[in-house]
Design an enzyme around this catalytic site. Structure first.
Site, PDB file in Angstrom:
ATOM      1  N   TYR A 126       0.823  -1.213   0.000  1.00  0.00           N
ATOM      2  CA  TYR A 126       0.000   0.000   0.000  1.00  0.00           C
ATOM      3  C   TYR A 126       0.857   1.264   0.000  1.00  0.00           C
ATOM      4  CZ  TYR A 126      -4.088  -2.903   0.779  1.00  0.00           C
ATOM      5  OH  TYR A 126      -5.081  -3.826   0.632  1.00  0.00           O
ATOM      6  N   LYS A 173       3.660 -14.725   4.257  1.00  0.00           N
ATOM      7  CA  LYS A 173       3.943 -15.548   3.078  1.00  0.00           C
ATOM      8  C   LYS A 173       5.465 -15.570   2.908  1.00  0.00           C
ATOM      9  CE  LYS A 173       2.471 -17.884  -0.521  1.00  0.00           C
ATOM     10  NZ  LYS A 173       1.672 -19.126  -0.435  1.00  0.00           N
ATOM     11  N   ASP A 206      -2.189 -18.430   3.023  1.00  0.00           N
ATOM     12  CA  ASP A 206      -3.180 -19.262   2.308  1.00  0.00           C
ATOM     13  C   ASP A 206      -3.778 -20.302   3.237  1.00  0.00           C
ATOM     14  OD1 ASP A 206      -0.518 -19.977   2.179  1.00  0.00           O
ATOM     15  OD2 ASP A 206      -0.541 -20.701   0.127  1.00  0.00           O
ATOM     16  N   ASP A 230      -5.870  -6.598   5.179  1.00  0.00           N
ATOM     17  CA  ASP A 230      -7.039  -6.050   4.503  1.00  0.00           C
ATOM     18  C   ASP A 230      -7.936  -7.189   4.010  1.00  0.00           C
ATOM     19  OD1 ASP A 230      -8.787  -4.365   3.230  1.00  0.00           O
ATOM     20  OD2 ASP A 230      -7.370  -3.595   1.761  1.00  0.00           O
TER      21      ASP A 230
END
Ligand code: NAI
Length: 335
Positions: A126, A173, A206, A230
């Site tokens: 972002y 991740k 995930d 988010d």
């Protein structure tokens, strides 16, 4: 002495839910002098500025804001107002409690969901650092810093300690983004060492998404960088009944802006259908922040009573009540 807060109704369903939240706060007996600061697409396009000076001046003075959503054009146009506001005022911690409300049927009937999401709010993808290097080739920079990662981790662990929470799960991740998410994880691990009484867990995003859908009741405090935070927030909202009911707070060292997780919902804007619960519950967080704890509990209890009774649910939760009817029921419950 009345409190002084900035009110940013926003656009889309923003003004409808902001009006409902302000009335609920008043009914709870808190005297707030609202400094209204309008912000919407038209103002941004006309002024050419994402954040008008009057809005920042107001927030710098009052230090506390209640904010409705503001529309951001998709795939073109101006930078997100929300991202700009969080960065400008250094509102580094986005706090989103996700709880089952009484009377709301979810797929997890007998298992109450009660988790709090801590989303880093100032960096990651972002940062808005995107470049078209040559035609049809774009890079988007993911920025992760030690300072911001330590800060959000400390905020989440401290919340867990103060509120008697048992476990913090850092979501990442780092198997793929070894440097960026690797740094985020190292910071979370480091901070976890200062909180030995709180269990620390790590989960790849995930898998975390699947675990959230299968076993949401097993999650307690979630700690995430900006983008995963988010996405996972909306996923988590879906577990408890949707975006209409999940509140949020953007917290910094000097300022705090309270807003729902949801956006401006253009599909239902102006139809009197929006569920104002999320902004009312964000107002509960605001009231606690300004020291009006009793009124906060009163407002929360009133919203919960309306859900327990189940007669004034809005369309998003399977009912037929309008924003006005739901708000009326909350105001009566406060009395
Ligand atoms: P959205 O959250 O506005 O809507 C998603 C779905 O949830 C829609 O079907 C909507 O009707 C429903 N919904 C949301 N809030 C609701 C409520 N209070 N009561 C009943 N139903 C509700 O997400 P979307 O459509 O992706 O985004 C619309 C715009 O909002 C975009 O321009 C986006 O950038 C902006 N946005 C602004 C945010 C903010 O100001 N903090 C946060 C998220 C999105």
């Amino acid at each position: 002495m009345p409190h002084c807060c900035t009110l940013i109704p926003g656009d889309g369903i923003g003004p409808e839910v902001a009006n409902a939240a302000v009335r609920a706060i008043e009914a709870a007996g808190v005297d707030i002098q609202w400094r209204r600061a309008e912000l919407n697409q038209a103002i941004i396009l006309e002024s050419g500025k994402t954040l008008p000076k009057y809005l920042l001046d107001s927030l710098r003075e009052t230090r506390v804001g209640l904010k409705g959503p503001v529309t951001t054009p998709v795939g073109e146009g101006f930078q997100s107002v929300n991202v700009a506001l969080r960065k400008t005022l250094d509102l580094f911690a986005n706090v989103r409690p996700v709880r089952t409300l009484p009377g709301i049927k979810t797929r997890f009937d007998d298992l109450p969901i009660d988790m709090v999401i801590f989303r880093e709010n100032t960096e990651d993808l972002y940062s808005g650092l995107e470049h078209e290097i040559v035609k049809d080739v774009v890079t988007s920079l993911k920025v992760i810093t030690r300072t911001a990662s330590i800060r959000i981790a400390q905020y989440a662990f401290n919340y867990a300690r103060v509120n008697g929470r048992k476990r913090v799960t850092a979501i990442h991740k780092a198997n793929i983004m070894k440097l960026a998410d690797g740094l985020f994880l190292r910071c979370c691990r480091e901070v976890s060492g200062d909180y030995p009484e709180i269990q620390y867990k790590e989960m790849i995003v995930d898998n975390a998404s699947m675990q959230l859908v299968l076993r949401p009741e097993t999650f307690d405090v979630l700690l995430l960088p900006n983008l995963y935070g988010d996405i996972v927030s909306d996923l988590a909202a879906g577990l408890v009944g949707g975006l209409g009911i999940v509140p949020g707070a953007n917290m910094g060292e000097s300022y705090a802006v309270f807003e729902a997780v949801h956006g401006s919902a253009p599909d239902i804007a102006g139809q009197g259908k929006a569920n104002p619960t999320a902004l009312m519950m964000s107002s509960v967080m605001l009231l606690i922040h300004i020291g009006e704890t009793q009124a906060a509990h009163k407002l929360q209890a009133a919203v919960e009573a309306v859900y327990r009774e189940g007669k004034h649910l809005t369309g998003d939760l399977g009912g037929t009540a309008s924003t006005e009817e739901f708000t009326g029921a909350v105001l009566r419950a406060i009395q």
